[in-house]
Design an enzyme around this catalytic site. Structure first.
Site, short mmCIF file in Angstrom:
data_model
loop_
_atom_site.label_atom_id
_atom_site.label_comp_id
_atom_site.label_asym_id
_atom_site.label_seq_id
_atom_site.Cartn_x
_atom_site.Cartn_y
_atom_site.Cartn_z
N GLY A 48 -8.73 104.02 66.47
CA GLY A 48 -8.03 104.30 65.22
C GLY A 48 -8.14 105.76 64.83
N THR B 106 -11.06 106.24 59.42
CA THR B 106 -10.68 104.88 59.05
C THR B 106 -11.88 103.93 59.02
OG1 THR B 106 -10.05 104.60 61.36
CG2 THR B 106 -8.28 104.95 59.77
N GLU C 213 11.98 101.48 61.51
CA GLU C 213 11.12 100.37 61.93
C GLU C 213 11.83 99.03 61.78
OE1 GLU C 213 8.54 100.84 63.64
OE2 GLU C 213 8.37 102.99 63.23
P1 ADP Z 1 -14.35 107.24 61.57
O1 ADP Z 1 -15.60 106.98 62.34
O2 ADP Z 1 -13.30 106.20 61.80
O3 ADP Z 1 -13.82 108.60 61.73
P2 ADP Z 1 -16.14 106.93 59.39
O4 ADP Z 1 -16.67 105.57 59.66
O5 ADP Z 1 -16.99 108.05 59.82
O6 ADP Z 1 -14.71 107.09 60.03
O7 ADP Z 1 -15.78 107.04 57.85
C1 ADP Z 1 -16.20 108.11 57.07
C2 ADP Z 1 -16.49 107.65 55.66
O8 ADP Z 1 -15.30 107.23 55.02
C3 ADP Z 1 -17.40 106.45 55.62
O9 ADP Z 1 -18.72 106.84 55.62
C4 ADP Z 1 -16.99 105.77 54.32
O10 ADP Z 1 -17.61 106.37 53.21
C5 ADP Z 1 -15.52 106.06 54.23
N1 ADP Z 1 -14.74 104.98 54.80
C6 ADP Z 1 -13.94 105.05 55.89
N2 ADP Z 1 -13.34 103.88 56.12
C7 ADP Z 1 -13.78 103.02 55.18
C8 ADP Z 1 -13.50 101.65 54.90
N3 ADP Z 1 -12.67 100.93 55.67
N4 ADP Z 1 -14.13 101.08 53.86
C9 ADP Z 1 -14.96 101.80 53.08
N5 ADP Z 1 -15.26 103.10 53.29
C10 ADP Z 1 -14.67 103.72 54.32
ZN ZN Z 2 10.45 103.84 66.88
#
Ligand code: ADP
Ligand code: ZN
Ligand code: MG
Length: 601
Positions: free
Chosen positions: A200, A204, A423
């Site tokens: 992703g 996210t 879409e």
């Molecule tokens: P990725 O690893 O996908 O780049 P992270 O897990 O490092 O993203 O997300 C960074 C921060 O953003 C998390 O520590 C959290 O605070 C917030 N966050 C991201 N996605 C979510 C979610 N689905 N629900 C709650 N907080 C989220």
């Molecule tokens: Zn398309």
């Protein structure tokens, strides 16, 4: 490299030898040092049996026992002509290197030892450290990962901290169950995924999810990053991977998390530049470790990437990261839930409506929303308010959107409309075309890096055979997006670039590889790309057909694509009202399931 256990033995022998040399003589129990005068007395009395004389001491043995039952003694040597005296008393005597022998011996032995040591270290670095740790891993453990190899044992993150990614959570729950009760799973021979790849866009919540799995299951969590395994010296990365898995096996059940897997798992041969050996060795080691696992050992490997397309296909094969979990940008309800998570500790004013904020923030990731909540709090603090009000959130949204627009991640309304039609075009054409994969979901939430919206078909199973009509159906569906844009006019957009590229690939395959065009006949004009002798650097291949054929191929490919577009246009013209209706609904709801899409005739 020679076998190390062998060398280890040599080390021990050398150290032992030095210690013994240092103490010089051994054998007889020795009384403490005695004054020289005492020795002289014993000598004169004829009680001394034999002595060993060194530069500054005399070690000897008496003919009879001393009161404490010992016969040996040591004394400080006084400069006299001792040899003559000893002879006179008929004492057996011999010389020995001066005490200080210890340091002399050291001076003699240490340089070669050091040399050997350095050679060993260098050898390990160069050769990939195939030997495990020297001296139990303490002394020369260069290959041991500097990564936080100590597993985190008390992860506090749970699924409650992650919101808006319910499907991903659902899939990961099975892993949690397995880690909690590995025995129960294997009892019936159930097959538990070894590796799960979280895919992703950045922010996210992939990292967060991985931690939550560990937290929910209550197992140790080894967190690493793909980049940590990429080292200067060939072999060090591989040694790290090996160490990591060794550690994990010891504490199973546990989780190994490799963030940014793409840093390590880029397709081999992807770069013509040499010097890829290190990455390749590291990747191979990872593959070997994943394959070498006993299925009953409860170690689950989670990895995250936002660039699945560049991963080495070998990583995705069965028994490795064969399960992929999509962690996508959240939909409206998801955004509401994430905002809830990140505002529980904040003091909100009564006018704050999270649903309204969610409506303002399509395309925001979890990280963006966490940032938003914080920005709003900062804004409220600055205006010295008692609570965070709606105005603070609005200001924060504006600020963040401005930043995101620069990175072209938030769409202006006109773009949203185009994407909605595009879409919906795919979706309606797919539903009206026999042989096309059934649609499960349509969305205008930007997904991945390039796509502005998406239409999900039923997960494409591995197919061994595809009929010509199926390929044509696929082409038609791919053209559905562009067809919709043409219909609503007045302009067409770059949004169809990816569709057109994929459609072109299919059409070229039909003509060049599968012999599906009547005019060009059942000839393999071209073979599969890039597999020629599996050579890196085989980028350029001679064309194996004439100029004339090349021109024909181009024409035929073009005709196939044009027919696809015409078929798509036909479907949408016949369902123009449904296209409008569906697009409007999509604009309002952002995501539609199959049932919510108007049925085309
Ligand atoms: P990725 O690893 O996908 O780049 P992270 O897990 O490092 O993203 O997300 C960074 C921060 O953003 C998390 O520590 C959290 O605070 C917030 N966050 C991201 N996605 C979510 C979610 N689905 N629900 C709650 N907080 C989220
Ligand atoms: Zn398309
Ligand atoms: Mg991350």
């Amino acid at each position: 490299m020679p076998k190390l256990p062998h060398l280890r033995f040599l080390w021990l022998a050398a150290i032992l030898g030095m210690v013994l040399l240092g103490f010089g003589q051994f054998g007889s129990p020795t009384a403490g040092p005695v004054p020289y005068s005492q020795f002289q007395q014993w000598l004169d009395a004829g009680r001394v049996a034999r002595v060993t004389v060194t530069g500054d001491s005399i070690r000897g043995e008496l003919k009879d026992k001393l009161p404490d039952g010992t016969t040996g003694f040591v004394t400080e040597r006084v400069p006299t002509n001792i040899a003559a005296e000893l002879s006179r008393h008929g004492v057996e005597y011999s010389g020995a290197p001066a005490v200080g022998a210890f340091s002399q011996v050291l001076a003699w032995i240490l340089p070669p030892l050091l040399f050997v040591g350095i050679w060993l270290i260098a050898g390990r670095l160069m050769s990939g450290g195939r030997g495990g740790g020297m001296l139990g891993g303490g002394l020369l453990s260069v290959g041991r990962s500097k990564a936080k190899l100590v597993a985190e044992t008390d992860v506090k993150t749970t699924f409650d901290d992650v919101a808006g990614v319910d499907e991903a959570k659902e899939e990961l729950r099975e892993i949690v169950d397995f880690l909690k009760r590995p025995g129960e799973f294997t009892r019936l021979g159930a097959h538990v995924p070894r590796g799960v790849l979280l895919v992703g866009p950045p922010g996210t919540g992939k990292t967060l999810l991985a931690r939550a799995v560990a937290g929910e299951a209550g197992v140790p969590f080894f967190a690493t990053n793909g980049a940590e395994f990429v080292e200067m010296f060939v072999g060090v990365g591989a040694a790290r991977v090996r160490d990591l898995f060794e550690q994990a096996r010891k504490v199973a059940p546990c989780i190994i998390f490799i963030d940014e897997l793409d840093a390590l798992g880029r397709a081999r041969h992807a770069s013509p530049v040499s010097g890829q050996d290190e990455k390749e060795q590291t990747l191979n080691q990872l593959l070997a470790e994943m394959d070498g696992f006993d299925r009953s050992v409860a170690v689950v490997i989670l990895a995250a990437t936002n660039r699945p397309e560049i991963l080495d296909p070998a990583l995705l094969r069965a028994g490795r990261f064969d399960r992929q979990v999509l962690v996508d940008r959240p939909e409206k309800q998801g955004r509401i839930d994430i905002l809830k998570v990140h505002t529980v500790t904040l003091t909100l004013a009564a006018d704050v409506d999270l649903a309204e904020i969610a409506a303002m923030t399509p395309g925001f990731t979890g990280a963006d929303l966490a940032n938003l909540a914080n920005e709003a709090a900062v804004h409220a603090t600055r205006r010295k308010a008692d609570a965070i009000g709606m105005e603070d959130f609005v200001a924060a949204v504006e600020r963040i959107v401005a930043g995101l627009e620069k990175r072209s991640r938030v769409m202006i309304p006109r773009e949203r409309r185009i994407v909605a039609y595009h879409e919906m075009g795919h979706a309606l054409v797919a539903m009206a075309t026999p042989g096309a994969d059934p649609v499960t979901k349509v969305s205008i939430i930007p997904r991945g890096i390039g796509a502005l919206g998406y239409t999900l078909s039923r997960p494409t199973e591995d197919r061994f055979l595809m009929g010509r009509s199926e390929l044509e159906a696929k082409l038609t569906v791919l053209m559905g997006g562009r067809a919709a844009e043409i219909l609503i006019g007045p302009d067409i957009s770059t949004g169809a670039a990816d569709d057109i590229a994929r459609a072109t690939d299919i059409a070229r395959g039909m003509v060049l590889r599968y012999g599906m065009d009547d005019k060009l006949g059942p000839v393999a004009w071209d073979t599969e790309e890039g597999h020629f002798l599996d050579q890196p650097g085989a980028f350029w291949r001679p064309r194996r057909y004439s100029e004339q054929t090349a021109r024909e191929i181009d024409q035929v490919v073009r005709t196939i694509l044009e027919h696809g577009l015409e078929r798509a246009l036909g479907v949408l013209r016949a369902n123009r009202a449904k296209l409008d209706e569906g697009a409007e609904r999509l604009l309002a709801q952002e995501t539609l399931t199959a049932e919510q899409i108007p049925k085309p005739d």
